[in-house]
Write a protein that holds these residues in place. Structure first.
Motif, short mmCIF file in Angstrom:
data_model
loop_
_atom_site.label_atom_id
_atom_site.label_comp_id
_atom_site.label_asym_id
_atom_site.label_seq_id
_atom_site.Cartn_x
_atom_site.Cartn_y
_atom_site.Cartn_z
N HIS A 1 0.84 -1.20 0.00
CA HIS A 1 0.00 0.00 0.00
C HIS A 1 0.87 1.25 0.00
O HIS A 1 0.61 2.20 -0.77
N LEU A 2 1.91 1.26 0.81
CA LEU A 2 2.81 2.42 0.86
C LEU A 2 3.58 2.58 -0.45
O LEU A 2 3.78 3.70 -0.93
N ILE A 3 3.98 1.47 -1.04
CA ILE A 3 4.69 1.52 -2.32
C ILE A 3 3.78 2.08 -3.41
O ILE A 3 4.21 2.89 -4.25
N GLU A 4 2.52 1.68 -3.40
CA GLU A 4 1.56 2.17 -4.39
C GLU A 4 1.36 3.68 -4.28
O GLU A 4 0.99 4.34 -5.26
N LEU A 5 1.60 4.22 -3.09
CA LEU A 5 1.49 5.67 -2.89
C LEU A 5 2.74 6.41 -3.36
O LEU A 5 2.81 7.64 -3.25
N GLY A 6 3.75 5.67 -3.85
CA GLY A 6 4.97 6.28 -4.34
C GLY A 6 6.05 6.45 -3.29
O GLY A 6 7.08 7.09 -3.55
N ARG A 7 5.86 5.83 -2.12
CA ARG A 7 6.88 5.93 -1.07
C ARG A 7 8.01 4.94 -1.37
O ARG A 7 7.76 3.80 -1.75
N THR A 8 9.24 5.40 -1.18
CA THR A 8 10.41 4.57 -1.52
C THR A 8 11.35 4.36 -0.34
O THR A 8 12.16 3.42 -0.35
N ARG A 9 11.27 5.20 0.69
CA ARG A 9 12.12 5.04 1.88
C ARG A 9 11.22 4.58 3.03
O ARG A 9 10.82 5.37 3.88
N ILE A 10 10.90 3.31 3.01
CA ILE A 10 9.90 2.77 3.93
C ILE A 10 10.60 2.09 5.10
O ILE A 10 11.37 1.14 4.92
N ALA A 11 10.32 2.58 6.29
CA ALA A 11 10.92 2.03 7.51
C ALA A 11 9.93 1.11 8.21
O ALA A 11 8.73 1.10 7.92
N VAL A 12 10.45 0.31 9.15
CA VAL A 12 9.61 -0.48 10.04
C VAL A 12 9.97 -0.16 11.48
O VAL A 12 11.12 0.14 11.80
N ILE A 13 8.97 -0.25 12.34
CA ILE A 13 9.17 -0.13 13.79
C ILE A 13 8.62 -1.39 14.43
O ILE A 13 7.44 -1.72 14.24
N ASP B 1 15.85 11.15 12.86
CA ASP B 1 17.20 11.69 13.00
C ASP B 1 18.15 11.18 11.93
O ASP B 1 19.30 11.62 11.87
N ARG B 2 17.70 10.22 11.08
CA ARG B 2 18.56 9.71 10.01
C ARG B 2 18.88 10.84 9.04
O ARG B 2 18.11 11.79 8.86
N ALA B 3 20.05 10.74 8.40
CA ALA B 3 20.43 11.74 7.39
C ALA B 3 19.43 11.73 6.23
O ALA B 3 19.15 12.77 5.63
N ASP B 4 18.91 10.54 5.92
CA ASP B 4 17.90 10.39 4.86
C ASP B 4 16.69 9.70 5.47
O ASP B 4 16.52 8.49 5.33
N PRO B 5 15.84 10.46 6.18
CA PRO B 5 14.76 9.84 6.96
C PRO B 5 13.70 9.20 6.06
O PRO B 5 13.63 9.48 4.86
N PRO B 6 12.87 8.35 6.62
CA PRO B 6 11.87 7.65 5.83
C PRO B 6 10.75 8.56 5.36
O PRO B 6 10.47 9.59 5.98
N ASP B 7 10.13 8.16 4.26
CA ASP B 7 8.91 8.86 3.84
C ASP B 7 7.67 8.01 4.14
O ASP B 7 6.55 8.42 3.83
N ALA B 8 7.89 6.85 4.78
CA ALA B 8 6.78 6.01 5.22
C ALA B 8 7.29 5.09 6.32
O ALA B 8 8.47 4.73 6.34
N VAL B 9 6.38 4.72 7.23
CA VAL B 9 6.74 3.84 8.34
C VAL B 9 5.64 2.80 8.53
O VAL B 9 4.46 3.15 8.62
N PHE B 10 6.05 1.54 8.58
CA PHE B 10 5.13 0.44 8.91
C PHE B 10 5.43 -0.01 10.32
O PHE B 10 6.55 -0.44 10.62
N CYS B 11 4.44 0.08 11.21
CA CYS B 11 4.61 -0.28 12.61
C CYS B 11 3.96 -1.64 12.87
O CYS B 11 2.88 -1.92 12.36
N LEU C 1 16.76 1.66 8.33
CA LEU C 1 15.33 1.94 8.39
C LEU C 1 14.56 0.85 9.13
O LEU C 1 13.33 0.83 9.11
N VAL C 2 15.28 -0.06 9.78
CA VAL C 2 14.66 -1.10 10.60
C VAL C 2 14.88 -0.73 12.06
O VAL C 2 15.98 -0.86 12.59
N ALA C 3 13.82 -0.26 12.70
CA ALA C 3 13.93 0.24 14.07
C ALA C 3 13.47 -0.83 15.06
O ALA C 3 12.36 -1.35 14.94
#
Length: 338
Positions: free
Chosen positions: A170-182, A234-244, A213-215
Motif C-alpha cells: 500500500h505504501l509503495i503504491e502511494l509512491g513511497r520509496t524510503r519505507i521504515a519499520v518499527i 534523526d537519520r540523514a535520509d529519513p523515511p517517507d513512510a513507516v510500517f509499525c 530503516l529497521v527500528a
C-alpha cells in the motif's frame, strides 16, 4: 433457602422434569407449559446450580485465556470477544496475563489441568517449540496467533507475512520509496514474520533493503513507537513512510512526528497493525491491518468445544482467519471517523 426445581414445578403445576427441560433449553416442551414454567421461574427467582450441572455434563464450566498484556488494546478487544463466544457455549473464562515472559508462560500452562478448565486459549510470545511438548496440560488447547515454531495443538491466526506485505505494498503504491519499520524484536515470533513480509514487498518492488530503516522495539507500547520514530527521523535520509508492527507503536510514531513538526501523511505516511478502535480515533486516523478478531475468538472457542465432546482426539488444525487493510488519514487524507 434456595429455590429448587420442585418449588418451581409446584407453582407452575407441571412436573420437575418439565421444569428441567425448560431450564436446560430443550425445544420439545408444550408452549403453555413453557409459559407457566417461565412465569414460575421469574416469580420464585430460581437460579440454576451451574456447578452441579457442569459436573453432570462431565465439564468444569470454565476455559482459560492466557494473553501477554490486557492493557494492550488488541488483547483487551480479543478478550471481550472470547468471553462473548464462550458464553454462547455456557463457559466462563479465567484470564491470565504473562507479560510475554517465558517462565511465566511455562508456569501458567503447567498450572492448567482438567480439574480446573475444559480448555485453554493461549497467545504466547516467548515459548519455544520444546516448551509446548513439555507443558501439554491434558486439556484441549488452542494457540492464538502465528509463530515461528511448530506446536502440537490447534492454532488460529492470520497470515502475518501476507498482512505485512499488504501494508507495505500500500505504501509503495502511494509512491513511497524510503519505507521504515518499527518493531523488530527477536523475542517476538510475529515480529520475524512481519519483517519477512516487509522485505518481500520491498524486493518485489525493487527497493533497497536498508538496515538503518529497521527500528527495534523492546516492547510494543506507545513510548517505544515514539522513541523509534525519533530515531528514524534523526537519520540523514529519513523515511517517507513507516510500517509499525502494532497500533500502539504507530500511535507513538504519530506523536513523535507531530512533536517534530513532520506532517502525516504528506511527509511521512504511517501504517499500524491490529485494527484496534484507538486507531480510528488517532490524529490523523491510522491506516492499519485489521485481523478479524471476532473470527479468531469464535473459531478458537469452537475448536475447544469440538475437542471437548469428541470421542477420539482429532488431528491438530491450523486455521487462518481473514484480515483487511483499513486505509485512513495517516496514508491518505480523508474525513474523520464517524
Amino acid at each position: 433457602m434456595a429455590v429448587t426445581l420442585k418449588d418451581v414445578a409446584e407453582l407452575a403445576g407441571v412436573s420437575v422434569k418439565t421444569v428441567s427441560n425448560v431450564v436446560n433449553g430443550y425445544a420439545f416442551v408444550k408452549a403453555d407449559n413453557r409459559r407457566r414454567v417461565e412465569e414460575a421461574l421469574t416469580a420464585t427467582g430460581y437460579r440454576p446450580n451451574l456447578g452441579a450441572r457442569n459436573l453432570r455434563r462431565g465439564r468444569t464450566g470454565f476455559i482459560a485465556l492466557v494473553v501477554p498484556e490486557l492493557s494492550v488494546p488488541y488483547f483487551a478487544e480479543l478478550t471481550g470477544l472470547v468471553i462473548g463466544a464462550a458464553h454462547q457455549r455456557d463457559w466462563n473464562v479465567l484470564i491470565e496475563q504473562t507479560q510475554g515472559v517465558r517462565d511465566l508462560e511455562r508456569a501458567t500452562l503447567a498450572s492448567l489441568g482438567p480439574h480446573l478448565i475444559d480448555g485453554a486459549l493461549v497467545s504466547p510470545e516467548a515459548l519455544e517449540e520444546a516448551d509446548f511438548a513439555e507443558l501439554a496440560p491434558g486439556v484441549p488447547m488452542v494457540v492464538l496467533g502465528e509463530h515461528a515454531v511448530d506446536v502440537p495443538f490447534d492454532r488460529v491466526a492470520i497470515d502475518n507475512v501476507a498482512a505485512a506485505r499488504a501494508a507495505v505494498e500500500h505504501l509503495i503504491e502511494l509512491g513511497r520509496t524510503r519505507i521504515a519499520v518499527i518493531g523488530d524484536n527477536p523475542r517476538r515470533g510475529t515480529a520475524a514474520l512481519r519483517l519477512a513480509g516487509y522485505r518481500a514487498a520491498l524486493a518485489a518492488a525493487g527497493l533497497p533493503q536498508r538496515g538503518d530503516l529497521v527500528a527495534p522495539a523492546s516492547n510494543y507500547h506507545r513510548r517505544d513507537g515514539a522513541e523509534a520514530m525519533r530515531w528514524l527521523l534523526d537519520r540523514a535520509d529519513p523515511p517517507d513512510a513507516v510500517f509499525c508492527f502494532n497500533d500502539l507503536l504507530a500511535v507513538g510514531a504519530l506523536f513523535a512526528a507531530a512533536e517534530r513538526g513532520v506532517r502525516v501523511p504528506e511527509e511521512v505516511a504511517v501504517v499500524g497493525f491490529d485494527g484496534t478502535e484507538e486507531a480510528a480515533y488517532s490524529l490523523p486516523s491510522l491506516t492499519t491491518i485489521a485481523p478479524d478478531k471476532a473470527a479468531i475468538a469464535e473459531t478458537a472457542v469452537d475448536m475447544i468445544h469440538r475437542r471437548s465432546v469428541a470421542e477420539a482426539a482429532p488431528a491438530a488444525e491450523n486455521v487462518q482467519t481473514p484480515f483487511a487493510l483499513l486505509v485512513r488519514g495517516s496514508t491518505r487524507p480523508g474525513p474523520p471517523p464517524p
